[in-house]
Write a protein that holds these residues in place. Structure first.
Motif, PDB file in Angstrom:
ATOM      1  N   LEU A 108      -4.073 -74.198 -33.943  1.00  0.00           N
ATOM      2  CA  LEU A 108      -5.376 -74.759 -34.270  1.00  0.00           C
ATOM      3  C   LEU A 108      -6.105 -73.715 -35.107  1.00  0.00           C
ATOM      4  O   LEU A 108      -6.191 -72.539 -34.727  1.00  0.00           O
ATOM      5  CB  LEU A 108      -6.191 -75.084 -33.017  1.00  0.00           C
ATOM      6  CG  LEU A 108      -5.653 -76.228 -32.150  1.00  0.00           C
ATOM      7  CD1 LEU A 108      -6.524 -76.397 -30.915  1.00  0.00           C
ATOM      8  CD2 LEU A 108      -5.564 -77.517 -32.922  1.00  0.00           C
ATOM      9  N   VAL A 109      -6.608 -74.155 -36.259  1.00  0.00           N
ATOM     10  CA  VAL A 109      -7.255 -73.252 -37.207  1.00  0.00           C
ATOM     11  C   VAL A 109      -8.677 -73.756 -37.472  1.00  0.00           C
ATOM     12  O   VAL A 109      -8.870 -74.939 -37.760  1.00  0.00           O
ATOM     13  CB  VAL A 109      -6.460 -73.191 -38.531  1.00  0.00           C
ATOM     14  CG1 VAL A 109      -7.144 -72.311 -39.535  1.00  0.00           C
ATOM     15  CG2 VAL A 109      -5.037 -72.710 -38.275  1.00  0.00           C
TER      16      VAL A 109
ATOM     17  N   VAL B  42      -7.492 -70.133 -34.014  1.00  0.00           N
ATOM     18  CA  VAL B  42      -8.246 -70.130 -32.761  1.00  0.00           C
ATOM     19  C   VAL B  42      -7.350 -70.389 -31.553  1.00  0.00           C
ATOM     20  O   VAL B  42      -7.717 -70.049 -30.436  1.00  0.00           O
ATOM     21  CB  VAL B  42      -9.415 -71.146 -32.773  1.00  0.00           C
ATOM     22  CG1 VAL B  42     -10.469 -70.713 -33.759  1.00  0.00           C
ATOM     23  CG2 VAL B  42      -8.943 -72.547 -33.049  1.00  0.00           C
ATOM     24  N   GLU B  43      -6.179 -70.972 -31.789  1.00  0.00           N
ATOM     25  CA  GLU B  43      -5.264 -71.192 -30.670  1.00  0.00           C
ATOM     26  C   GLU B  43      -3.830 -71.313 -31.166  1.00  0.00           C
ATOM     27  O   GLU B  43      -3.567 -71.931 -32.186  1.00  0.00           O
ATOM     28  CB  GLU B  43      -5.649 -72.447 -29.891  1.00  0.00           C
ATOM     29  CG  GLU B  43      -4.955 -72.543 -28.560  1.00  0.00           C
ATOM     30  CD  GLU B  43      -5.615 -73.535 -27.617  1.00  0.00           C
ATOM     31  OE1 GLU B  43      -5.035 -73.721 -26.544  1.00  0.00           O
ATOM     32  OE2 GLU B  43      -6.653 -74.107 -27.932  1.00  0.00           O
ATOM     33  N   ILE B  44      -2.921 -70.701 -30.406  1.00  0.00           N
ATOM     34  CA  ILE B  44      -1.476 -70.821 -30.649  1.00  0.00           C
ATOM     35  C   ILE B  44      -0.942 -71.638 -29.486  1.00  0.00           C
ATOM     36  O   ILE B  44      -1.042 -71.234 -28.333  1.00  0.00           O
ATOM     37  CB  ILE B  44      -0.802 -69.439 -30.728  1.00  0.00           C
ATOM     38  CG1 ILE B  44      -1.438 -68.612 -31.857  1.00  0.00           C
ATOM     39  CG2 ILE B  44       0.710 -69.594 -30.937  1.00  0.00           C
ATOM     40  CD1 ILE B  44      -0.988 -67.171 -31.906  1.00  0.00           C
ATOM     41  N   LEU B  45      -0.405 -72.816 -29.775  1.00  0.00           N
ATOM     42  CA  LEU B  45      -0.045 -73.784 -28.745  1.00  0.00           C
ATOM     43  C   LEU B  45       1.418 -73.729 -28.309  1.00  0.00           C
ATOM     44  O   LEU B  45       1.805 -74.476 -27.422  1.00  0.00           O
ATOM     45  CB  LEU B  45      -0.388 -75.193 -29.232  1.00  0.00           C
ATOM     46  CG  LEU B  45      -1.859 -75.404 -29.599  1.00  0.00           C
ATOM     47  CD1 LEU B  45      -2.056 -76.732 -30.287  1.00  0.00           C
ATOM     48  CD2 LEU B  45      -2.735 -75.283 -28.379  1.00  0.00           C
ATOM     49  N   VAL B  46       2.211 -72.848 -28.933  1.00  0.00           N
ATOM     50  CA  VAL B  46       3.641 -72.787 -28.641  1.00  0.00           C
ATOM     51  C   VAL B  46       4.024 -71.332 -28.391  1.00  0.00           C
ATOM     52  O   VAL B  46       3.520 -70.425 -29.060  1.00  0.00           O
ATOM     53  CB  VAL B  46       4.461 -73.356 -29.821  1.00  0.00           C
ATOM     54  CG1 VAL B  46       5.936 -73.351 -29.516  1.00  0.00           C
ATOM     55  CG2 VAL B  46       4.006 -74.760 -30.177  1.00  0.00           C
ATOM     56  N   GLY B  47       4.917 -71.120 -27.448  1.00  0.00           N
ATOM     57  CA  GLY B  47       5.405 -69.777 -27.157  1.00  0.00           C
ATOM     58  C   GLY B  47       6.641 -69.437 -27.972  1.00  0.00           C
ATOM     59  O   GLY B  47       7.397 -70.318 -28.386  1.00  0.00           O
ATOM     60  N   ASN B  48       6.848 -68.172 -28.186  1.00  0.00           N
ATOM     61  CA  ASN B  48       8.001 -67.705 -28.942  1.00  0.00           C
ATOM     62  C   ASN B  48       9.301 -68.163 -28.277  1.00  0.00           C
ATOM     63  O   ASN B  48       9.476 -68.014 -27.076  1.00  0.00           O
ATOM     64  CB  ASN B  48       7.963 -66.177 -29.052  1.00  0.00           C
ATOM     65  CG  ASN B  48       8.889 -65.654 -30.110  1.00  0.00           C
ATOM     66  OD1 ASN B  48       9.054 -66.261 -31.160  1.00  0.00           O
ATOM     67  ND2 ASN B  48       9.494 -64.517 -29.848  1.00  0.00           N
ATOM     68  N   GLY B  49      10.196 -68.755 -29.065  1.00  0.00           N
ATOM     69  CA  GLY B  49      11.488 -69.200 -28.556  1.00  0.00           C
ATOM     70  C   GLY B  49      11.479 -70.613 -27.982  1.00  0.00           C
ATOM     71  O   GLY B  49      12.523 -71.099 -27.550  1.00  0.00           O
TER      72      GLY B  49
ATOM     73  N   LEU C  85     -17.285 -79.261 -31.866  1.00  0.00           N
ATOM     74  CA  LEU C  85     -16.486 -78.038 -31.945  1.00  0.00           C
ATOM     75  C   LEU C  85     -15.125 -78.295 -32.572  1.00  0.00           C
ATOM     76  O   LEU C  85     -14.611 -77.472 -33.314  1.00  0.00           O
ATOM     77  CB  LEU C  85     -16.305 -77.431 -30.554  1.00  0.00           C
ATOM     78  CG  LEU C  85     -17.532 -76.798 -29.924  1.00  0.00           C
ATOM     79  CD1 LEU C  85     -17.246 -76.398 -28.486  1.00  0.00           C
ATOM     80  CD2 LEU C  85     -17.998 -75.601 -30.734  1.00  0.00           C
ATOM     81  N   THR C  86     -14.515 -79.424 -32.247  1.00  0.00           N
ATOM     82  CA  THR C  86     -13.167 -79.707 -32.748  1.00  0.00           C
ATOM     83  C   THR C  86     -13.178 -80.361 -34.123  1.00  0.00           C
ATOM     84  O   THR C  86     -12.134 -80.484 -34.743  1.00  0.00           O
ATOM     85  CB  THR C  86     -12.404 -80.606 -31.766  1.00  0.00           C
ATOM     86  OG1 THR C  86     -13.119 -81.830 -31.600  1.00  0.00           O
ATOM     87  CG2 THR C  86     -12.197 -79.922 -30.441  1.00  0.00           C
ATOM     88  N   GLU C  87     -14.359 -80.760 -34.604  1.00  0.00           N
ATOM     89  CA  GLU C  87     -14.468 -81.430 -35.894  1.00  0.00           C
ATOM     90  C   GLU C  87     -13.950 -80.552 -37.028  1.00  0.00           C
ATOM     91  O   GLU C  87     -13.318 -81.022 -37.959  1.00  0.00           O
ATOM     92  CB  GLU C  87     -15.939 -81.789 -36.129  1.00  0.00           C
ATOM     93  CG  GLU C  87     -16.202 -82.654 -37.314  1.00  0.00           C
ATOM     94  CD  GLU C  87     -17.665 -83.040 -37.346  1.00  0.00           C
ATOM     95  OE1 GLU C  87     -18.402 -82.443 -38.159  1.00  0.00           O
ATOM     96  OE2 GLU C  87     -18.049 -83.915 -36.569  1.00  0.00           O
ATOM     97  N   ASN C  88     -14.192 -79.244 -36.950  1.00  0.00           N
ATOM     98  CA  ASN C  88     -13.811 -78.323 -38.010  1.00  0.00           C
ATOM     99  C   ASN C  88     -12.431 -77.706 -37.782  1.00  0.00           C
ATOM    100  O   ASN C  88     -11.987 -76.891 -38.555  1.00  0.00           O
ATOM    101  CB  ASN C  88     -14.872 -77.221 -38.130  1.00  0.00           C
ATOM    102  CG  ASN C  88     -14.907 -76.622 -39.513  1.00  0.00           C
ATOM    103  OD1 ASN C  88     -14.671 -77.308 -40.501  1.00  0.00           O
ATOM    104  ND2 ASN C  88     -15.194 -75.338 -39.591  1.00  0.00           N
ATOM    105  N   LEU C  89     -11.752 -78.098 -36.681  1.00  0.00           N
ATOM    106  CA  LEU C  89     -10.430 -77.542 -36.392  1.00  0.00           C
ATOM    107  C   LEU C  89      -9.346 -78.313 -37.130  1.00  0.00           C
ATOM    108  O   LEU C  89      -9.375 -79.532 -37.196  1.00  0.00           O
ATOM    109  CB  LEU C  89     -10.142 -77.561 -34.894  1.00  0.00           C
ATOM    110  CG  LEU C  89     -10.948 -76.604 -34.031  1.00  0.00           C
ATOM    111  CD1 LEU C  89     -10.526 -76.735 -32.579  1.00  0.00           C
ATOM    112  CD2 LEU C  89     -10.800 -75.170 -34.494  1.00  0.00           C
TER     113      LEU C  89
END
Length: 162
Positions: free
Chosen positions: A158-159, A140-147, A80-84
């Motif tokens: 992660l794309v 597919v995932e945003i790992l950081v919050g605004n600010g 699953l993570t191979e293509n990220l």
């Protein structure tokens, strides 16, 4: 001296709580339980033996895994993570998901992005640097919050590459 049932109760209580560390003192025994970041429970036992003048310490470390991953699950995760692809911060600064507080975020989970598309802003020393995607794909995932503060090389997104 504590028996194993008492220690197991403390471990279970810590595991089910939101606290990360528990220190317990009883007679001549000091017990320190810590949760690791990866949800493993670390058990450290320190016992004082002898008189105050002869304060010899015995320390034992144990790791108790919270969840174990078998080999087939590990292989599935790798596939699953191979293509990220990871979009990383090129600098230290403050992460912003949009160009202004009232504007829509540049990207959202599930949004298709192209190479060169703006994905966020990292502000460093009052300079607002627009960060662009270096791949085409779906967020597919945003790992950081605004600010939030980000480090150089920290993964922001992660794309799933297309």
């Amino acid at each position: 001296m504590m028996d194993i049932a008492e220690i197991q109760k403390l471990i279970k209580a810590l595991d089910q709580s939101s606290i990360g560390e528990l220190e317990y003192n009883k007679e001549d025994m000091k017990l320190l339980l810590k949760k690791n970041l990866n949800d493993d429970l670390q058990f450290v036992r320190k016992v004082s033996e002898g008189s105050v003048s002869n304060n010899k310490m015995i320390q034992e470390d144990y790791s108790i895994p919270h969840a174990q991953v078998n080999e087939s699950n590990q292989e599935n995760v790798e596939k699953l993570t191979e293509n990220l692809h990871e979009i990383k911060s090129p600098m230290v600064g403050t992460f912003y998901d949009s160009s202004s507080p009232d504007a829509e975020p540049y990207v959202e989970i599930g949004k298709e992005i192209n190479e060169g598309s703006a994905v966020c802003i990292v502000e460093a020393m009052k300079l607002f640097n627009e960060i662009e995607s270096d791949v085409r794909g779906e967020v597919v995932e945003i790992l950081v919050g605004n600010g939030e503060l980000v480090e150089y090389g920290q993964t922001l997104f992660l794309v799933n590459k297309k």
